[in-house]
Design a protein around this motif. Structure first.
Motif, PDB file in Angstrom:
ATOM      1  N   SER A 151      31.978  42.570  39.425  1.00  0.00           N
ATOM      2  CA  SER A 151      32.400  41.817  38.237  1.00  0.00           C
ATOM      3  C   SER A 151      33.832  41.346  38.428  1.00  0.00           C
ATOM      4  CB  SER A 151      32.315  42.700  37.001  1.00  0.00           C
ATOM      5  OG  SER A 151      30.983  43.076  36.752  1.00  0.00           O
ATOM      6  N   THR A 152      34.085  40.132  37.994  1.00  0.00           N
ATOM      7  CA  THR A 152      35.409  39.538  38.204  1.00  0.00           C
ATOM      8  C   THR A 152      36.094  39.210  36.886  1.00  0.00           C
ATOM      9  OG1 THR A 152      34.412  37.335  38.411  1.00  0.00           O
ATOM     10  CG2 THR A 152      34.789  38.574  40.451  1.00  0.00           C
ATOM     11  N   TYR A 153      37.414  39.212  36.938  1.00  0.00           N
ATOM     12  CA  TYR A 153      38.235  38.964  35.768  1.00  0.00           C
ATOM     13  C   TYR A 153      39.397  38.079  36.217  1.00  0.00           C
ATOM     14  CZ  TYR A 153      35.783  43.300  34.746  1.00  0.00           C
ATOM     15  OH  TYR A 153      34.824  44.258  34.598  1.00  0.00           O
ATOM     16  N   TYR A 154      39.753  37.124  35.356  1.00  0.00           N
ATOM     17  CA  TYR A 154      40.819  36.193  35.713  1.00  0.00           C
ATOM     18  C   TYR A 154      41.763  35.989  34.540  1.00  0.00           C
ATOM     19  CZ  TYR A 154      37.804  34.894  39.621  1.00  0.00           C
ATOM     20  OH  TYR A 154      37.027  34.925  40.755  1.00  0.00           O
ATOM     21  N   ALA A 155      43.012  35.750  34.878  1.00  0.00           N
ATOM     22  CA  ALA A 155      43.939  35.244  33.880  1.00  0.00           C
ATOM     23  C   ALA A 155      43.509  33.813  33.542  1.00  0.00           C
ATOM     24  CB  ALA A 155      45.361  35.261  34.431  1.00  0.00           C
ATOM     25  N   ASP A 156      43.707  33.432  32.309  1.00  0.00           N
ATOM     26  CA  ASP A 156      43.220  32.123  31.853  1.00  0.00           C
ATOM     27  C   ASP A 156      43.742  30.971  32.711  1.00  0.00           C
ATOM     28  OD1 ASP A 156      43.221  32.934  28.292  1.00  0.00           O
ATOM     29  OD2 ASP A 156      41.734  33.275  29.867  1.00  0.00           O
ATOM     30  N   SER A 157      44.993  31.063  33.111  1.00  0.00           N
ATOM     31  CA  SER A 157      45.589  29.944  33.844  1.00  0.00           C
ATOM     32  C   SER A 157      45.067  29.829  35.279  1.00  0.00           C
ATOM     33  CB  SER A 157      47.110  30.095  33.873  1.00  0.00           C
ATOM     34  OG  SER A 157      47.479  31.288  34.515  1.00  0.00           O
ATOM     35  N   MET A 158      44.346  30.851  35.748  1.00  0.00           N
ATOM     36  CA  MET A 158      43.817  30.841  37.109  1.00  0.00           C
ATOM     37  C   MET A 158      42.334  30.495  37.159  1.00  0.00           C
ATOM     38  SD  MET A 158      46.658  32.408  36.973  1.00  0.00           S
ATOM     39  CE  MET A 158      47.931  33.475  37.486  1.00  0.00           C
ATOM     40  N   LYS A 159      41.688  30.560  36.007  1.00  0.00           N
ATOM     41  CA  LYS A 159      40.247  30.297  36.000  1.00  0.00           C
ATOM     42  C   LYS A 159      39.946  28.899  36.522  1.00  0.00           C
ATOM     43  CE  LYS A 159      38.995  33.380  32.201  1.00  0.00           C
ATOM     44  NZ  LYS A 159      38.536  33.456  30.789  1.00  0.00           N
ATOM     45  N   GLY A 160      38.969  28.837  37.394  1.00  0.00           N
ATOM     46  CA  GLY A 160      38.583  27.548  37.948  1.00  0.00           C
ATOM     47  C   GLY A 160      39.346  27.147  39.196  1.00  0.00           C
ATOM     48  N   ARG A 161      40.482  27.788  39.434  1.00  0.00           N
ATOM     49  CA  ARG A 161      41.270  27.471  40.623  1.00  0.00           C
ATOM     50  C   ARG A 161      41.255  28.618  41.634  1.00  0.00           C
ATOM     51  NH1 ARG A 161      46.672  26.570  40.596  1.00  0.00           N
ATOM     52  NH2 ARG A 161      47.051  28.014  38.855  1.00  0.00           N
ATOM     53  N   PHE A 162      41.248  29.843  41.130  1.00  0.00           N
ATOM     54  CA  PHE A 162      41.303  31.030  41.992  1.00  0.00           C
ATOM     55  C   PHE A 162      39.960  31.741  41.954  1.00  0.00           C
ATOM     56  CE2 PHE A 162      46.170  31.879  41.568  1.00  0.00           C
ATOM     57  CZ  PHE A 162      46.416  30.597  41.984  1.00  0.00           C
ATOM     58  N   THR A 163      39.592  32.315  43.079  1.00  0.00           N
ATOM     59  CA  THR A 163      38.370  33.089  43.169  1.00  0.00           C
ATOM     60  C   THR A 163      38.653  34.392  43.900  1.00  0.00           C
ATOM     61  OG1 THR A 163      37.021  31.080  43.263  1.00  0.00           O
ATOM     62  CG2 THR A 163      35.974  33.145  43.950  1.00  0.00           C
ATOM     63  N   ILE A 164      38.318  35.499  43.252  1.00  0.00           N
ATOM     64  CA  ILE A 164      38.488  36.809  43.874  1.00  0.00           C
ATOM     65  C   ILE A 164      37.135  37.287  44.378  1.00  0.00           C
ATOM     66  CG2 ILE A 164      38.179  38.089  41.704  1.00  0.00           C
ATOM     67  CD1 ILE A 164      40.333  40.066  42.719  1.00  0.00           C
ATOM     68  N   SER A 165      37.154  37.947  45.519  1.00  0.00           N
ATOM     69  CA  SER A 165      35.916  38.474  46.091  1.00  0.00           C
ATOM     70  C   SER A 165      36.237  39.732  46.882  1.00  0.00           C
ATOM     71  CB  SER A 165      35.250  37.439  46.988  1.00  0.00           C
ATOM     72  OG  SER A 165      36.119  37.076  48.062  1.00  0.00           O
ATOM     73  N   ARG A 166      35.198  40.502  47.179  1.00  0.00           N
ATOM     74  CA  ARG A 166      35.422  41.682  48.003  1.00  0.00           C
ATOM     75  C   ARG A 166      34.335  41.776  49.061  1.00  0.00           C
ATOM     76  NH1 ARG A 166      30.802  42.601  45.871  1.00  0.00           N
ATOM     77  NH2 ARG A 166      30.274  44.445  44.621  1.00  0.00           N
ATOM     78  N   ASP A 167      34.698  42.361  50.161  1.00  0.00           N
ATOM     79  CA  ASP A 167      33.778  42.592  51.271  1.00  0.00           C
ATOM     80  C   ASP A 167      33.741  44.097  51.509  1.00  0.00           C
ATOM     81  OD1 ASP A 167      32.528  42.933  53.750  1.00  0.00           O
ATOM     82  OD2 ASP A 167      33.278  41.024  54.514  1.00  0.00           O
ATOM     83  N   LYS A 168      32.671  44.714  51.053  1.00  0.00           N
ATOM     84  CA  LYS A 168      32.579  46.160  51.157  1.00  0.00           C
ATOM     85  C   LYS A 168      32.540  46.618  52.616  1.00  0.00           C
ATOM     86  CE  LYS A 168      30.303  47.327  46.790  1.00  0.00           C
ATOM     87  NZ  LYS A 168      29.096  47.965  46.194  1.00  0.00           N
ATOM     88  N   SER A 169      31.925  45.850  53.473  1.00  0.00           N
ATOM     89  CA  SER A 169      31.794  46.269  54.870  1.00  0.00           C
ATOM     90  C   SER A 169      33.141  46.292  55.581  1.00  0.00           C
ATOM     91  CB  SER A 169      30.835  45.333  55.609  1.00  0.00           C
ATOM     92  OG  SER A 169      31.377  44.029  55.707  1.00  0.00           O
TER      93      SER A 169
END
Length: 121
Positions: free
Chosen positions: A56-74
């Protein structure tokens, strides 16, 4: 716990950068991984966070649509893809970790060393 941030640099406005945070030292299954930033003379502010287990991801309003967070468990890494960068995005970017999600920097227990992002106009 060790967090190692990388990927910062100098980019022109409108450009993109991808930050990475390598995490080690424990299991992060119940953790949230966050990105924060701090510009000179300003307080550290929340950018984005991700639940390690659910994604699940969460963003500050000013970053939504421009920034993308992701994780790689491996690879035990968390990334922040930043697009359409603006001069006001210039800051030192930090990755951080805590048990459960929060957007408050003082609630995070572990911090990386920070990586500088500079956006020129």
């Amino acid at each position: 716990v060790q967090l190692q941030a990388s990927g910062g640099g100098l980019v022109q406005a409108g450009g993109s950068l991808r930050l990475s945070c390598a995490a080690s030292g424990r299991s992060f299954s119940s953790y949230a991984m966050g990105w924060f930033r701090q510009a000179p003379g300003k307080e550290r502010e929340f950018v984005a966070a991700i639940s390690w287990s659910s994604g699940s991801t969460y963003y500050a309003d000013s970053m939504k649509g421009r920034f993308t967070i992701s994780r790689d468990k491996s690879k035990n890494t968390v990334s922040l893809q930043m697009n359409s960068l603006k001069p006001e995005d210039t800051a030192v970017y930090y990755c951080a970790a805590r048990w459960g999600y929060s957007d408050r920097p003082y609630e995070y227990d572990y911090w990386g060393q920070g990586t500088q992002v500079t956006v020129s106009s």
